[in-house]
Motif scaffolding. Structure first.
Motif, mmCIF file in Angstrom:
data_model
loop_
_atom_site.group_PDB
_atom_site.id
_atom_site.type_symbol
_atom_site.label_atom_id
_atom_site.label_comp_id
_atom_site.label_asym_id
_atom_site.label_seq_id
_atom_site.Cartn_x
_atom_site.Cartn_y
_atom_site.Cartn_z
ATOM 1 N N ARG A 32 0.844 -1.195 0.000
ATOM 2 C CA ARG A 32 0.000 0.000 0.000
ATOM 3 C C ARG A 32 0.876 1.241 0.000
ATOM 4 O O ARG A 32 1.915 1.285 0.653
ATOM 5 C CB ARG A 32 -0.916 0.014 1.220
ATOM 6 C CG ARG A 32 -1.895 -1.141 1.222
ATOM 7 C CD ARG A 32 -2.741 -1.152 2.464
ATOM 8 N NE ARG A 32 -1.927 -1.555 3.618
ATOM 9 C CZ ARG A 32 -2.294 -1.419 4.875
ATOM 10 N NH1 ARG A 32 -3.450 -0.881 5.177
ATOM 11 N NH2 ARG A 32 -1.510 -1.829 5.851
ATOM 12 N N THR A 36 -0.554 4.512 6.241
ATOM 13 C CA THR A 36 -1.724 3.672 6.474
ATOM 14 C C THR A 36 -2.073 3.729 7.954
ATOM 15 O O THR A 36 -1.196 3.726 8.810
ATOM 16 C CB THR A 36 -1.464 2.221 6.048
ATOM 17 O OG1 THR A 36 -0.312 1.746 6.735
ATOM 18 C CG2 THR A 36 -1.231 2.117 4.558
ATOM 19 N N ASP A 82 -15.132 -3.678 8.115
ATOM 20 C CA ASP A 82 -15.429 -4.733 7.151
ATOM 21 C C ASP A 82 -14.910 -4.421 5.754
ATOM 22 O O ASP A 82 -14.160 -5.200 5.166
ATOM 23 C CB ASP A 82 -16.947 -4.965 7.114
ATOM 24 C CG ASP A 82 -17.349 -6.065 6.164
ATOM 25 O OD1 ASP A 82 -16.616 -7.070 6.081
ATOM 26 O OD2 ASP A 82 -18.391 -5.922 5.506
ATOM 27 N N THR A 83 -15.289 -3.284 5.199
ATOM 28 C CA THR A 83 -14.891 -2.938 3.831
ATOM 29 C C THR A 83 -13.387 -2.787 3.711
ATOM 30 O O THR A 83 -12.776 -3.306 2.768
ATOM 31 C CB THR A 83 -15.592 -1.634 3.384
ATOM 32 O OG1 THR A 83 -17.002 -1.813 3.510
ATOM 33 C CG2 THR A 83 -15.245 -1.287 1.959
ATOM 34 N N TYR A 84 -12.776 -2.110 4.670
ATOM 35 C CA TYR A 84 -11.327 -1.899 4.642
ATOM 36 C C TYR A 84 -10.592 -3.243 4.715
ATOM 37 O O TYR A 84 -9.621 -3.473 3.994
ATOM 38 C CB TYR A 84 -10.928 -0.984 5.799
ATOM 39 C CG TYR A 84 -9.492 -0.515 5.748
ATOM 40 C CD1 TYR A 84 -9.041 0.276 4.694
ATOM 41 C CD2 TYR A 84 -8.592 -0.853 6.746
ATOM 42 C CE1 TYR A 84 -7.733 0.712 4.645
ATOM 43 C CE2 TYR A 84 -7.283 -0.422 6.709
ATOM 44 C CZ TYR A 84 -6.860 0.356 5.660
ATOM 45 O OH TYR A 84 -5.560 0.788 5.608
ATOM 46 N N ARG A 86 -11.657 -6.201 3.750
ATOM 47 C CA ARG A 86 -11.819 -6.914 2.477
ATOM 48 C C ARG A 86 -10.894 -6.347 1.400
ATOM 49 O O ARG A 86 -10.279 -7.092 0.642
ATOM 50 C CB ARG A 86 -13.265 -6.833 1.995
ATOM 51 C CG ARG A 86 -14.223 -7.643 2.810
ATOM 52 C CD ARG A 86 -15.658 -7.346 2.360
ATOM 53 N NE ARG A 86 -16.609 -7.803 3.323
ATOM 54 C CZ ARG A 86 -17.320 -8.911 3.189
ATOM 55 N NH1 ARG A 86 -17.156 -9.659 2.127
ATOM 56 N NH2 ARG A 86 -18.179 -9.252 4.113
ATOM 57 N N GLU A 87 -10.821 -5.020 1.321
ATOM 58 C CA GLU A 87 -9.968 -4.387 0.309
ATOM 59 C C GLU A 87 -8.507 -4.766 0.502
ATOM 60 O O GLU A 87 -7.803 -5.059 -0.466
ATOM 61 C CB GLU A 87 -10.125 -2.867 0.363
ATOM 62 C CG GLU A 87 -11.459 -2.373 -0.142
ATOM 63 C CD GLU A 87 -11.657 -0.893 0.097
ATOM 64 O OE1 GLU A 87 -10.768 -0.238 0.697
ATOM 65 O OE2 GLU A 87 -12.711 -0.371 -0.305
ATOM 66 N N ILE A 88 -8.047 -4.757 1.722
ATOM 67 C CA ILE A 88 -6.646 -5.069 2.010
ATOM 68 C C ILE A 88 -6.368 -6.548 1.780
ATOM 69 O O ILE A 88 -5.375 -6.929 1.154
ATOM 70 C CB ILE A 88 -6.269 -4.667 3.454
ATOM 71 C CG1 ILE A 88 -6.523 -3.190 3.688
ATOM 72 C CG2 ILE A 88 -4.828 -5.036 3.768
ATOM 73 C CD1 ILE A 88 -5.879 -2.252 2.689
ATOM 74 N N ASP A 90 -7.884 -8.662 -0.141
ATOM 75 C CA ASP A 90 -7.949 -9.032 -1.560
ATOM 76 C C ASP A 90 -6.606 -8.866 -2.257
ATOM 77 O O ASP A 90 -6.304 -9.585 -3.199
ATOM 78 C CB ASP A 90 -9.015 -8.205 -2.293
ATOM 79 C CG ASP A 90 -10.423 -8.688 -2.014
ATOM 80 O OD1 ASP A 90 -10.575 -9.799 -1.455
ATOM 81 O OD2 ASP A 90 -11.375 -7.957 -2.340
ATOM 82 N N ALA A 91 -5.798 -7.935 -1.788
ATOM 83 C CA ALA A 91 -4.506 -7.654 -2.429
ATOM 84 C C ALA A 91 -3.387 -8.578 -1.944
ATOM 85 O O ALA A 91 -2.300 -8.590 -2.529
ATOM 86 C CB ALA A 91 -4.119 -6.198 -2.177
#
Length: 124
Positions: A32, A36, A82-84, A86-88, A90-91
């Motif tokens: 990233r 962060t 939750d969203t954060y 998932r985004e992290i 996934d990478a």
């Protein structure tokens, strides 16, 4: 509260195994850019905690966890939303995770901690 391992097998206690997971996660490169708010290690440990606590969903995980419990047991400083999360996640390539869990699995095998979990054919 720590889980006590049998005498002579401290390396198989929950504290020791969670420490191995955390130190393994710390070796995974964080691609990233910029500052962060939450470290990759905390994101990975949060996901690991969610599954180790057997939460059926992220929402259930948020409701079940108690203040300070994740910091004490899993060493998590900041739990992502939750969203954060998932985004992290996934990478993160599974190629970075496999060697870590393989080494922990081998340690459990060497310590004979998995013997009671063998199937009829003798495999785990």
């Amino acid at each position: 509260m720590s889980i006590v391992a049998p005498k002579g097998r401290k390396h198989l206690s929950a504290d020791a195994l969670f420490g191995l997971v955390r130190s393994g996660f710390a070796t995974i490169p964080d691609d990233r850019l910029g500052d962060t708010d939450i470290s990759l290690t905390d994101v990975l440990m949060s996901a690991f905690a969610m599954f180790s606590l057997k939460s059926p969903s992220r929402l259930a995980f948020d409701k079940e966890r108690t203040a300070g419990n994740l910091e004490t047991i899993d060493g998590i400083e900041h739990v992502p939303g939750d969203t954060y999360m998932r985004e992290i996640l996934d990478a993160v390539s599974p190629e970075w995770l496999r060697p870590l869990f393989t080494s922990i699995f081998r340690q459990l095998q060497r310590g004979k901690a998995l013997e009671g979990m063998a199937f009829l054919d003798g495999s785990y």
